[in-house]
Motif scaffolding. Structure first.
Motif, short mmCIF file in Angstrom:
data_model
loop_
_atom_site.label_atom_id
_atom_site.label_comp_id
_atom_site.label_asym_id
_atom_site.label_seq_id
_atom_site.Cartn_x
_atom_site.Cartn_y
_atom_site.Cartn_z
N LEU A 9 0.83 -1.20 0.00
CA LEU A 9 0.00 0.00 0.00
C LEU A 9 0.86 1.26 0.00
CD1 LEU A 9 -2.77 -0.92 2.61
CD2 LEU A 9 -2.95 -0.94 0.12
N PRO A 10 0.49 2.28 -0.76
CA PRO A 10 1.29 3.51 -0.87
C PRO A 10 1.56 4.19 0.46
CG PRO A 10 -0.37 3.46 -2.59
CD PRO A 10 -0.68 2.31 -1.67
N GLU A 11 0.54 4.25 1.35
CA GLU A 11 0.73 4.97 2.61
C GLU A 11 1.75 4.28 3.51
OE1 GLU A 11 -3.45 3.01 2.94
OE2 GLU A 11 -2.15 3.87 1.39
N ILE A 12 1.80 2.94 3.45
CA ILE A 12 2.79 2.20 4.24
C ILE A 12 4.18 2.38 3.62
CG2 ILE A 12 3.49 -0.05 5.11
CD1 ILE A 12 0.57 -0.89 5.05
N PHE A 13 4.22 2.40 2.29
CA PHE A 13 5.48 2.63 1.61
C PHE A 13 6.06 3.99 1.99
CE2 PHE A 13 7.88 4.40 -1.94
CZ PHE A 13 8.79 3.39 -2.21
N GLU A 14 5.23 5.02 1.98
CA GLU A 14 5.70 6.36 2.33
C GLU A 14 6.17 6.42 3.77
OE1 GLU A 14 2.46 8.93 1.41
OE2 GLU A 14 2.52 8.49 -0.74
N CYS A 15 5.47 5.72 4.66
CA CYS A 15 5.86 5.70 6.07
C CYS A 15 7.22 5.03 6.25
CB CYS A 15 4.79 4.99 6.89
SG CYS A 15 5.16 4.88 8.65
N LEU A 16 7.40 3.86 5.64
CA LEU A 16 8.65 3.12 5.80
C LEU A 16 9.82 3.82 5.12
CD1 LEU A 16 7.57 -0.62 5.38
CD2 LEU A 16 8.27 0.55 7.47
N SER A 17 9.54 4.53 4.03
CA SER A 17 10.63 5.19 3.30
C SER A 17 11.28 6.29 4.13
CB SER A 17 10.11 5.78 1.99
OG SER A 17 9.16 6.81 2.23
N ARG A 18 10.62 6.72 5.20
CA ARG A 18 11.20 7.74 6.08
C ARG A 18 12.07 7.13 7.17
NH1 ARG A 18 5.88 9.96 5.26
NH2 ARG A 18 5.12 9.05 7.23
N GLU A 19 12.05 5.80 7.28
CA GLU A 19 12.89 5.13 8.27
C GLU A 19 14.36 5.18 7.85
OE1 GLU A 19 11.98 3.76 11.17
OE2 GLU A 19 9.90 4.43 10.85
N LYS A 20 15.23 5.23 8.83
CA LYS A 20 16.66 5.39 8.57
C LYS A 20 17.22 4.32 7.65
CE LYS A 20 21.17 5.62 10.85
NZ LYS A 20 21.92 5.54 12.14
N ALA A 21 16.83 3.06 7.90
CA ALA A 21 17.38 1.95 7.10
C ALA A 21 17.07 2.11 5.62
CB ALA A 21 16.83 0.63 7.62
N PHE A 22 15.88 2.61 5.30
CA PHE A 22 15.50 2.75 3.90
C PHE A 22 15.93 4.09 3.32
CE2 PHE A 22 12.31 -0.39 5.48
CZ PHE A 22 12.79 -1.47 4.75
N LYS A 23 16.16 5.07 4.16
CA LYS A 23 16.75 6.32 3.68
C LYS A 23 18.17 6.07 3.18
CE LYS A 23 14.34 10.04 6.16
NZ LYS A 23 14.52 11.13 7.15
N GLU A 24 18.87 5.21 3.88
CA GLU A 24 20.25 4.91 3.51
C GLU A 24 20.31 4.01 2.27
OE1 GLU A 24 21.87 3.18 7.02
OE2 GLU A 24 22.09 5.12 8.05
N ARG A 25 19.32 3.13 2.13
CA ARG A 25 19.29 2.22 0.96
C ARG A 25 17.87 2.18 0.40
NH1 ARG A 25 21.82 -3.49 1.61
NH2 ARG A 25 21.31 -3.39 -0.60
N PRO A 26 17.43 3.25 -0.25
CA PRO A 26 16.05 3.33 -0.75
C PRO A 26 15.71 2.27 -1.80
CG PRO A 26 17.38 5.12 -1.63
CD PRO A 26 18.20 4.47 -0.56
N GLU A 27 16.75 1.72 -2.46
CA GLU A 27 16.50 0.73 -3.50
C GLU A 27 15.97 -0.59 -2.93
OE1 GLU A 27 20.59 -0.17 -2.01
OE2 GLU A 27 19.46 1.65 -2.47
N LYS A 28 16.13 -0.78 -1.61
CA LYS A 28 15.65 -2.02 -0.98
C LYS A 28 14.13 -2.07 -0.88
CE LYS A 28 17.60 -3.81 2.57
NZ LYS A 28 18.22 -4.09 3.88
N LEU A 29 13.49 -0.92 -0.82
CA LEU A 29 12.05 -0.86 -0.57
C LEU A 29 11.28 -0.72 -1.87
CD1 LEU A 29 9.98 -0.74 1.79
CD2 LEU A 29 10.13 1.76 1.63
#
Length: 235
Positions: A9-29
């Motif tokens: 779901l887009p809203e969950i994606f947007e929420c997780l993309s702000r987490e540090k782990a995915f900010k550092e490696r956005p290609e993982k999400l």
């Protein structure tokens, strides 16, 4: 530790993309919807009806009577709607865990005996081809759930060009953004009555609306979603 993390779901994606782990490696999400298996659908040999070939059928698919699915909202609305020459098909199990929902169904028909020929509880359909054939002939899909993770039935209804009337749960807002459908507030029976009556009375011309919006109903396929992984392969 994961190489890829998919979110539906887009809203969950947007929420997780702000987490540090995915900010550092956005290609993982990856945002990956629950797609339709177009290859299996093709193998079923179903001739897909154009909007003008569809029947005056309103469809609801789920565990009817479960607290989550909130089927009583739909039944309460139907008791106030003039169906005219439309039919309503409920496909899915009738709940016995949350409540003995058959009692509610029996009570509905006792109060609305004229609807016995138009409102049908068909039971569960486990044959995927047969289930798809119901979506294929239906014009409208109604979903009154209180919450959803994704709502696979919503994606199936979208694939078969059903006009989606849904509470704002799961993938419904994303699908309705295409312009073919509308959202209804949870437990707002009066709003649902008005939406349904407008469709039945022709105040909302489904044929004209469908031609205007030109929805890409085949966009959410397994192949398209898996392509988002790029060259990544699971060993």
């Amino acid at each position: 530790m994961a190489d890829k993390v998919s979110v539906e779901l887009p809203e969950i994606f947007e929420c997780l993309s702000r987490e540090k782990a995915f900010k550092e490696r956005p290609e993982k999400l990856k945002l990956m919807f629950n797609g339709i298996d177009e290859r299996s659908l093709y193998a079923y040999g179903i001739r897909e009806f154009d909007i003008v070939e569809k029947e005056n059928v309103i469809l609801s698919v789920g565990r009817h009577g479960s607290w989550q699915k909130n089927t009583m909202m739909f039944l309460n609305a139907l008791s106030q709607v003039d169906l005219k020459n439309w039919k309503v098909f409920f496909i899915g199990t009738v709940e016995t865990h949350d409540c003995l929902f058959q009692r509610e169904i029996d009570g509905f028909f006792e109060k609305n005996p004229s609807m016995r020929e138009q409102v049908c509880f068909i039971g569960p359909i486990y044959n995927q081809k047969k289930l798809y054939e119901y979506y294929n002939k239906a014009k409208v899909f109604v979903h009154t759930a209180l919450y959803e993770s994704y709502g696979i039935v919503l994606g199936e209804a979208f694939r078969f060009k059903n006009y989606i009337i849904s509470t704002p749960v799961g993938i419904a807002p994303q699908l309705i953004k295409h312009g073919y459908g509308c959202l209804c507030e949870c437990n707002n029976v009066n709003q649902l009555v008005k939406i349904l009556q407008d469709v039945i009375d022709g105040n909302v011309s489904l044929e004209q609306l469908f031609q205007q919006v030109k929805i890409l109903n085949k966009a959410f396929s397994y192949d398209n979603e898996i392509d988002k992984l790029g060259n990544f392969r699971i060993e």
